[in-house]
Design a protein around this motif. Structure first.
Motif, PDB file in Angstrom:
ATOM      1  N   ALA A  31      43.389  -9.895 -12.054  1.00  0.00           N
ATOM      2  CA  ALA A  31      42.966  -8.666 -11.702  1.00  0.00           C
ATOM      3  C   ALA A  31      41.960  -8.847 -10.608  1.00  0.00           C
ATOM      4  CB  ALA A  31      42.175  -8.061 -13.015  1.00  0.00           C
ATOM      5  N   THR A  32      42.165  -7.819  -9.775  1.00  0.00           N
ATOM      6  CA  THR A  32      41.040  -7.918  -8.671  1.00  0.00           C
ATOM      7  C   THR A  32      40.498  -6.587  -8.886  1.00  0.00           C
ATOM      8  OG1 THR A  32      42.442  -9.175  -7.360  1.00  0.00           O
ATOM      9  CG2 THR A  32      40.928  -7.823  -6.246  1.00  0.00           C
ATOM     10  N   VAL A  33      39.168  -6.211  -9.026  1.00  0.00           N
ATOM     11  CA  VAL A  33      38.365  -5.215  -8.979  1.00  0.00           C
ATOM     12  C   VAL A  33      37.202  -4.789  -7.830  1.00  0.00           C
ATOM     13  CG1 VAL A  33      36.857  -3.578 -10.758  1.00  0.00           C
ATOM     14  CG2 VAL A  33      38.806  -5.318 -11.643  1.00  0.00           C
ATOM     15  N   ASP A  34      37.702  -3.491  -7.152  1.00  0.00           N
ATOM     16  CA  ASP A  34      36.695  -3.195  -6.141  1.00  0.00           C
ATOM     17  C   ASP A  34      36.017  -2.341  -6.920  1.00  0.00           C
ATOM     18  OD1 ASP A  34      37.899  -4.640  -3.651  1.00  0.00           O
ATOM     19  OD2 ASP A  34      39.495  -3.075  -4.070  1.00  0.00           O
ATOM     20  N   VAL A  35      34.465  -2.697  -6.383  1.00  0.00           N
ATOM     21  CA  VAL A  35      33.353  -1.899  -7.088  1.00  0.00           C
ATOM     22  C   VAL A  35      32.413  -1.427  -5.556  1.00  0.00           C
ATOM     23  CG1 VAL A  35      33.362  -3.042  -9.320  1.00  0.00           C
ATOM     24  CG2 VAL A  35      32.036  -3.937  -7.765  1.00  0.00           C
ATOM     25  N   ALA A  36      31.732  -0.438  -5.947  1.00  0.00           N
ATOM     26  CA  ALA A  36      30.791  -0.100  -4.853  1.00  0.00           C
ATOM     27  C   ALA A  36      29.515  -0.983  -4.887  1.00  0.00           C
ATOM     28  CB  ALA A  36      30.234   1.259  -5.098  1.00  0.00           C
ATOM     29  N   PRO A  37      28.996  -1.247  -3.905  1.00  0.00           N
ATOM     30  CA  PRO A  37      27.988  -2.375  -3.636  1.00  0.00           C
ATOM     31  C   PRO A  37      26.702  -1.900  -4.880  1.00  0.00           C
ATOM     32  CG  PRO A  37      28.419  -1.858  -1.560  1.00  0.00           C
ATOM     33  CD  PRO A  37      29.155  -0.895  -2.465  1.00  0.00           C
ATOM     34  N   ASP A  38      26.538  -0.792  -5.006  1.00  0.00           N
ATOM     35  CA  ASP A  38      25.332  -0.421  -5.766  1.00  0.00           C
ATOM     36  C   ASP A  38      25.782  -0.737  -7.479  1.00  0.00           C
ATOM     37  OD1 ASP A  38      26.973   1.754  -5.887  1.00  0.00           O
ATOM     38  OD2 ASP A  38      25.383   3.188  -5.957  1.00  0.00           O
ATOM     39  N   GLY A  39      27.160  -0.987  -7.626  1.00  0.00           N
ATOM     40  CA  GLY A  39      27.420  -1.204  -9.083  1.00  0.00           C
ATOM     41  C   GLY A  39      27.977  -2.899  -9.230  1.00  0.00           C
ATOM     42  N   TRP A  40      27.541  -3.498  -8.096  1.00  0.00           N
ATOM     43  CA  TRP A  40      27.910  -5.130  -8.015  1.00  0.00           C
ATOM     44  C   TRP A  40      27.348  -5.764  -9.394  1.00  0.00           C
ATOM     45  CZ3 TRP A  40      31.108  -8.255  -6.307  1.00  0.00           C
ATOM     46  CH2 TRP A  40      30.779  -9.786  -6.127  1.00  0.00           C
ATOM     47  N   ARG A  41      26.046  -5.486  -9.579  1.00  0.00           N
ATOM     48  CA  ARG A  41      25.685  -6.191 -10.584  1.00  0.00           C
ATOM     49  C   ARG A  41      25.839  -5.774 -12.115  1.00  0.00           C
ATOM     50  NH1 ARG A  41      21.228  -9.384 -11.453  1.00  0.00           N
ATOM     51  NH2 ARG A  41      20.450  -7.933 -13.379  1.00  0.00           N
ATOM     52  N   ASP A  42      26.146  -4.600 -12.249  1.00  0.00           N
ATOM     53  CA  ASP A  42      26.596  -3.740 -13.494  1.00  0.00           C
ATOM     54  C   ASP A  42      28.082  -4.515 -13.544  1.00  0.00           C
ATOM     55  OD1 ASP A  42      24.324  -2.341 -13.836  1.00  0.00           O
ATOM     56  OD2 ASP A  42      25.098  -0.597 -12.666  1.00  0.00           O
ATOM     57  N   ALA A  43      28.710  -4.961 -12.767  1.00  0.00           N
ATOM     58  CA  ALA A  43      30.453  -5.083 -12.812  1.00  0.00           C
ATOM     59  C   ALA A  43      30.383  -6.607 -13.159  1.00  0.00           C
ATOM     60  CB  ALA A  43      31.115  -4.782 -11.789  1.00  0.00           C
ATOM     61  N   VAL A  44      29.577  -7.092 -12.766  1.00  0.00           N
ATOM     62  CA  VAL A  44      29.416  -8.642 -13.081  1.00  0.00           C
ATOM     63  C   VAL A  44      28.875  -8.682 -14.439  1.00  0.00           C
ATOM     64  CG1 VAL A  44      28.333 -10.921 -12.535  1.00  0.00           C
ATOM     65  CG2 VAL A  44      29.001  -9.632 -10.692  1.00  0.00           C
TER      66      VAL A  44
END
Length: 191
Positions: A31-44
């Motif tokens: 799975a490759t998930v693209d997120v916005a830079p401001d959502g980087w920490r939340d995604a991790v």
């Protein structure tokens, strides 16, 4: 499986704008998930903390220079329990390449962020130890940026490499070419 992982991460992030893709072919789909830079920490954090994803192993983090489009920052996380992985990716602008650090979420990310900072010039806000990891302190520039000229290739040919069209018996060689803006080896001056 990869689509389900990406969809679950979308739910975990509360419907944040993400793009889900699959990389690696059918047998090794990831799975490759693209997120916005401001959502980087939340995604991790979401990939780590969600019970269904449970990505408890930080594998690696690096970047890709996409020239005018900026830099893609990529992290691979793995679930030891569920035996699946997710590739998280965000794109930051070339003019201000930075994302929040994830070292407090995964302490093993410290060296990866240091290396990415050193090689690409990407800042990781909240990381308080971005000192050089691989290069000497006097080194200037970021060698994995595409505009960085590898002067060693100009001054000395790559060892053992053949030019296209050369055979074992030897043939006429092409004239070596220098990238635009790179001086000839005799023009370097004192260094």
């Amino acid at each position: 499986m990869a689509e389900e992982i990406g969809a679950r991460l979308g739910v975990v992030l509360g419907g944040a704008e993400i793009t889900v893709g699959v990389s690696g072919g059918q047998a090794y789909a990831r799975a490759t998930v693209d997120v916005a830079p401001d959502g980087w920490r939340d995604a991790v954090r979401g990939a780590r903390d969600d019970a269904e994803l449970s990505c408890d192993f930080f594998d690696w983090l690096s970047a890709v220079d996409e020239l005018a489009d900026g830099f893609d920052i990529v992290a691979h996380l793995w679930s030891i329990r569920h035996r699946h992985g997710v590739l998280l990716r965000t794109r930051v602008p070339r003019s201000d390449p930075r994302v929040p650090s994830v070292v407090d979420l995964f302490p093993g990310a410290a060296w990866h962020e240091r290396e990415t900072h050193e090689m690409f010039g990407i800042g990781f806000t909240g990381h308080d130890d971005l000192r050089p990891l691989l290069l000497p302190p006097e080194f200037e520039g970021h060698p994995l940026r595409k505009e960085f000229v590898l002067a060693s290739r100009v001054a000395k040919p790559w060892p053992g490499a053949k030019e296209p069209g050369e055979s074992e018996a030897g043939a006429a060689r092409r004239q070596p070419m220098r990238p635009p803006g790179v001086p000839a080896p005799g023009e370097w001056g004192d260094r």
